[in-house]
Design an enzyme around this catalytic site. Structure first.
Site: not given
Ligand code: GAL
Length: 662
Positions: A142, A294
């Site tokens: 990110e 994700e």
């Molecule tokens: C995303 C990030 C993950 C994890 C997730 C939940 O933005 O890429 O590493 O932190 O949020 O917080």
């Protein structure tokens, strides 16, 4: 199709890994993303590499047929990095260096950090180039933070400007430094515009462009190494949808495809417009399908957590993305962590590691997607409508919003949501894209409008395209200087209007708007109104207040073989945007296959002679959708009657008729 979870074997005893891999396999998973925060595990001391643990985890996963995407771990630096090279930590706006201990803390100009980043990337790349389990790479994690205000960044900003402008005369012209006597006489005098709202708008926009470029360059350093060492493995990055700080067109240029992180259950909107909007941006930045790297697997939060993903909801969240061009699907995370900042960011498995309801639902989605994969192959979203989505306009409008509360993304959202409700897909395109592929192009709040783009929009309308623009379009030039012309400047001919004056409407006021023809109805102008003088265009609405009665609020202009639509107001009612978008769609000859009821989304993927109509119910109540009869729902094999009933969070994928090839 790759489906799986983000996996952190380093958070659990090695004795558990086999169980995890078997459970993944049982769920139908065939991919994990891993290692993106494991720098210190792989390089516990500078230049000392330990990959045995990861080799072992990969071997266990590989035995179950699970492939891996490895993250370069530069999103979270080891303590030794900060101890040995204190300058790698970014400096905050107040001039203080941050304290090591969270993630995303690095200065992107730091030579030491770039060198360390290249070294760990190369070490991983060399080690895993031929590992049959590793199919690809995710750069960092990110990209987007932090902005750094150190002296190295200041010098880098100066040299970036020097390369871009060539001479101080040109920089002074572009920034309009004659104002307030801010002419700079040497490159070294240039400061970082710490408060972009108060500093020179040209300098502030360049500072934003520079920050975006720094990220692109940092990623490029890694990509070069990965390409050289691992030509057979793909490279992606997990973007953040509607994230504002980076020009994602530029960031994605180096990647094979983009991935993105979708957490739509968090704010719990009634209808998931933004997750679709973001998906279309993600498909748009490279003009190709994307992955979800994700996504919500349970209640999300750090200190406090939000709602749980309800039974069935995992499926609707997935189909929304698949319908908009998603080709790989990864849940965050496999198992809820018992330590650290994300103990409440729940995974598919809870803290106890038992495969429960969320695991079973993900497995059911995985099974269904695997069955669908053959039909998805070679298909994407190919709409007749495009929306211009431009980072320069986004940044410039944040620097100087114009009317209070002006927000570039939300301004687009008004039209995007109307298209969503109409059941019509749109591509998100950059201003220099080819417009001729579309019947209707929307350019809401296209604040920065360079002359060449205006000329191409004019030519587009002349040759038969339909353009829908609205207020604040065309105010600025590429340097973030106001055009010295009557608005809408070079779009005046295509839109058939002139705007000699305009005003902000204070929050406590609003103006009634009376529409006629396609816009018949009563609406309310809030925040802003153009005083539009038609110069050939038909007026379709006007603000019903004494000083605006002789001006138009909405216009349509026949121009060449096409038409130019313009709205000079921000309307309170979504019905206004529904009517305007419906009229422009009709003008352009674009029809939806299915018009969904409120809360239901439709999207079309097509290619290789196939056309799939995705219908997703985002609500927790049953919905009835009017659909063409005699189509097969490929998820159930059933033929449709004229009506499709979708249970709560239900989804259907109908094999639709092919259409003409564009
Ligand atoms: C995303 C990030 C993950 C994890 C997730 C939940 O933005 O890429 O590493 O932190 O949020 O917080």
């Amino acid at each position: 199709m790759y489906i799986g979870a983000d996996y952190y074997p380093e958070h659990w005893p090695a004795s558990r890994w086999e169980t995890d891999a078997k459970l993944m396999k049982k769920a139908g998973f065939n991919v994990v993303r891993m290692a993106e925060f494991a720098w210190v595990k792989m390089e516990p001391e500078e230049g000392v590499f330990e990959f045995e643990w990861l080799d072992r985890a990969l071997e266990i996963l590989g035995r179950q047929g699970i492939k891996a995407i490895l993250g370069t771990p530069t999103g979270s630096m080891p303590a030794w990095v900060a101890r040995t090279y204190p300058e790698v930590i970014h400096v905050k706006k107040d001039g203080m260096r941050d304290t090591w201990g969270v993630r995303k803390q690095n200065c992107l100009s730091s030579a030491a950090y770039r060198r360390l980043s290249e070294r760990i990337t190369r070490a991983m790349a060399v080690h895993y180039a031929d590992n049959p389990t590793v199919i690809g790479w995710q750069t960092d994690n990110e990209f987007g933070h932090p902005f750094c205000y150190c002296e190295t960044c200041r010098a880098a900003f100066q040299s970036w400007l020097r390369t871009g402008y060539g001479s101080l005369d040109e920089l002074n012209r572009a920034w309009g430094t004659h104002f307030w006597g801010h002419t700079v006489g040497t490159w070294g005098e240039i400061t970082i515009p710490v408060d972009t709202g108060s500093h020179n708008p040209g300098a502030s926009l360049d500072w934003h462009r520079f920050f975006s470029w720094q990220n692109v360059r940092f990623q490029h350093d890694q990509v070069e190494i990965l390409r050289a060492c691992c030509p057979a493995q793909f490279i992606t990055h997990n973007l953040m949808g509607l994230f504002k700080e980076i020009d994602y067109y530029d960031l994605s240029a180096d990647l094979d495809f983009v991935s993105w992180d979708n957490y739509p259950v968090w704010g719990r909107p009634a209808v998931r417009y933004d997750a679709s909007y973001a998906a279309d941006v993600m498909r748009g930045v490279k003009g190709r399908n994307f992955w979800i790297m994700e996504t919500t697997a349970g209640p999300c939060g750090w200190g406090v957590f939000g709602p749980n993903i309800k039974p069935g909801e995992m499926r609707s969240v997935a189909y929304q993305q698949i319908g908009r061009g998603c080709d790989g699907y990864v849940w965050f995370r496999w198992r809820t962590c018992t330590a650290g900042r994300e103990q409440y960011w729940h995974g598919l498995l809870s803290h106890d590691g038992k495969p429960g309801r969320r695991y079973r639902e993900a497995a059911a989605v995985a099974r269904e997607l695997h069955a669908l994969a053959g039909r998805l192959d070679g298909t994407t979203v190919r709409p007749d409508v495009a929306i211009i989505y431009d980072y320069d306009s986004l940044w410039a409008m944040r620097i100087q919003p114009g009317y209070p509360g002006a927000d570039y993304q939300r301004a687009i959202g008004n039209y995007y949501n109307a298209l969503f409700r109409a059941g019509v897909n749109a591509d998100m395109i950059r201003p220099d894209a080819d417009f001729s592929a579309y019947r209707l192009v929307l350019a809401p709040h296209l604040y920065l409008l360079a002359d060449d783009v205006a000329a191409r929009l004019d030519a587009y309308v002349k040759s038969g395209g339909v353009l829908l623009a609205d207020c604040r379009t065309g105010v600025k030039d590429r340097d973030n200087l106001c055009h010295a012309r009557t608005l809408p400047g070079r779009l005046s001919a295509a839109l058939g209007i002139e705007i000699p004056e305009y005003e902000a409407i204070p929050d406590e006021c609003s103006y009634p708007v009376k529409g006629s023809g396609a816009l018949a109805g009563e609406y309310t102008a809030v925040k802003y109104a153009d005083w539009i003088v038609p110069r050939g265009a038909d007026a379709l609405a006007a603000c019903d207040v004494w000083h605006l009665k002789k001006y138009a609020a909405v216009t349509r202009n026949a121009y060449g073989k096409g038409a130019g639509w313009y709205s000079g107001v921000v309307a309170k009612e979504s019905a206004f945007y529904d009517a305007l978008v419906a009229a422009a769609l009709k003008d352009a000859g674009v029809k939806a296959l299915v018009t969904p009821p409120e809360g239901v989304e439709v999207s079309v993927r097509e290619g290789k002679g196939r056309r799939l109509l995705f219908i997703v119910n985002h609500t927790d109540r049953e919905q009835t959708v009017r659909v063409p009869a005699g189509r097969t729902d490929v998820l159930t094999g059933r033929k449709t009657g004229g009506e499709l009933r979708l249970g709560r969070y239900g989804a259907a994928v109908l094999a639709a008729e092919r259409r003409r090839v564009r």
